[in-house]
Design an enzyme around this catalytic site. Structure first.
Site, PDB file in Angstrom:
ATOM      1  N   THR A 196       0.615  -6.907   4.896  1.00 51.17           N
ATOM      2  CA  THR A 196      -0.079  -7.477   3.736  1.00 51.17           C
ATOM      3  C   THR A 196       0.134  -8.991   3.676  1.00 51.17           C
ATOM      4  OG1 THR A 196      -0.639  -7.042   1.432  1.00 51.17           O
ATOM      5  CG2 THR A 196       1.707  -7.137   1.938  1.00 51.17           C
TER       6      THR A 196
ATOM      7  N   LEU B 143       5.514   0.420   3.439  1.00 51.81           N
ATOM      8  CA  LEU B 143       4.638  -0.122   2.389  1.00 51.81           C
ATOM      9  C   LEU B 143       3.735  -1.241   2.921  1.00 51.81           C
ATOM     10  CD1 LEU B 143       7.396  -0.266  -0.381  1.00 51.81           C
ATOM     11  CD2 LEU B 143       5.490   1.359  -0.295  1.00 51.81           C
TER      12      LEU B 143
ATOM     13  N   ASP C 292      -2.249  -1.778  10.169  1.00 55.20           N
ATOM     14  CA  ASP C 292      -2.466  -1.736   8.714  1.00 55.20           C
ATOM     15  C   ASP C 292      -3.146  -2.998   8.181  1.00 55.20           C
ATOM     16  OD1 ASP C 292      -1.251   0.726   8.596  1.00 55.20           O
ATOM     17  OD2 ASP C 292       0.711  -0.045   7.956  1.00 55.20           O
TER      18      ASP C 292
ATOM     19  N   LYS D 192       0.857  -1.204   0.000  1.00 59.96           N
ATOM     20  CA  LYS D 192       0.000   0.000   0.000  1.00 59.96           C
ATOM     21  C   LYS D 192       0.887   1.246   0.000  1.00 59.96           C
ATOM     22  CE  LYS D 192       0.775   1.487   4.442  1.00 59.96           C
ATOM     23  NZ  LYS D 192       1.721   2.536   4.682  1.00 59.96           N
TER      24      LYS D 192
END
Ligand code: ATP
Length: 301
Positions: free
Chosen positions: A110, A105, A142, A14
């Protein structure tokens, strides 16, 4: 779990088109106002589950820098998922790592989000998306966004998600050089610079945020680039001159805008589709020994 089953997922990185602090809670947690957007730069996460009387988790990766023990968020996601189901099994996770580590990121988040999504599919979609996000939020701020992906306005400590318009088609160059940034260190620097976000000393840039989300809805790339904002730049760029240099190179190469993502130090540059600015940026960065990845905006998972 009766049979061995496998699944392979892409885990997108992201970027933050906007990141500001709304407040600092008494427990030291910061509430944020952010616009997170998925990009096609991704890890691949392969998951295999097989029957076992005890929970056994094993992680391997293409990168020696990825932790293979319980400190890996993907491990803790598998543990949390199995405990929520109330079952045991063996889970083998292989992470093909392409997302720069400790770079803002959401690489670890993720991968963990992919484990939640993948295990849920292997367990016949036992949980709805909100339940997966609730489990994810307990592990990392996140992770809820990474479970859903796309373009989202993000609030609270990361658990409040609302739809936003996706970016217009474009090329995005992501580059990261020098030492990584620890997110707690970056928050500590912000606290000292902004008097711990004491209500009277600081106010969140809500108007810029509103202008950004309006520009996204209108597909107005100039508006998006003019209203992109990241408060962490004020704390991190002075300590990471390589990140400032990457920003400058991206702009020299013709980026419509360039900014640090999250707590840094990775920098993304936004380039029009019909020009070779992205390729030029990657070539210029390569001359300075910095790897640039060309990717594009990504939608929901
Ligand atoms: P965020 O943007 O969510 O703050 P980040 O992208 O800055 O995260 P990560 O790549 O997640 O940072 O790495 C932060 C730390 O997390 C690393 O020092 C690493 O040891 C640890 N980590 C845990 N799980 C992973 C994973 N699956 N991949 C990479 N790093 C991981």
């Amino acid at each position: 779990m009766k049979d061995k089953k496998s699944i392979s997922l892409r885990a997108n990185a992201k970027i933050n088109l906007f990141l500001d602090i709304e407040s600092r809670r008494e427990n030291g947690y910061h509430t944020v106002k952010s616009l997170m957007h998925s990009v096609s730069l991704s890890d691949t996460v392969d998951i295999t589950v097989s029957p076992s009387d005890t929970t056994q988790i094993a992680i391997t990766s293409s990168s020696p820098s990825v932790p293979t023990d319980r400190t890996n968020l993907a491990w803790r996601a598998a543990e949390a998922f199995l405990s929520a189901v109330g079952t045991t099994c063996r889970v083998e996770i292989y992470i093909e790592k392409n997302i720069p580590i400790a770079s803002g990121l959401a690489g670890g988040s993720t991968d963990a989000a992919a484990v939640f999504r993948g295990l849920n599919e292997l367990f016949d979609n036992k949980f709805d998306t909100q339940s997966l996000c609730d489990m994810g939020a307990r592990l990392g701020a996140d992770i809820p966004f990474c479970i859903v992906g796309g373009s989202k306005r993000v609030g609270g400590i990361g658990e409040i998600l609302a739809d936003a318009a996706v970016m217009p088609d474009c090329k995005i160059v992501i580059a990261c050089g020098g030492e990584g940034v620890s997110t707690p260190w970056a928050y500590g620097k912000l606290d000292s610079m902004y008097s711990a976000f004491d209500g009277s000393a600081y106010s969140c840039r809500t108007e810029i945020f509103d202008a950004l989300t309006h520009s996204l809805r209108a597909g107005d790339m100039s508006g998006i680039c003019n209203n992109a904002y990241n408060i962490f730049e004020s704390a991190v760029l002075c300590e990471r001159p390589v990140a400032q240099r990457i920003k400058d190179v991206m702009m020299e190469a013709g980026a419509r805008g360039a900014m640090m993502s999250g707590s840094g130090p990775s920098v993304f540059g936004i380039f029009d589709l019909d020009c070779d600015g992205a390729e030029r940026a990657v070539a210029l960065l390569a001359k300075e020994g910095i790897v640039g990845h060309i990717c594009c905006p990504a939608g929901e998972n």
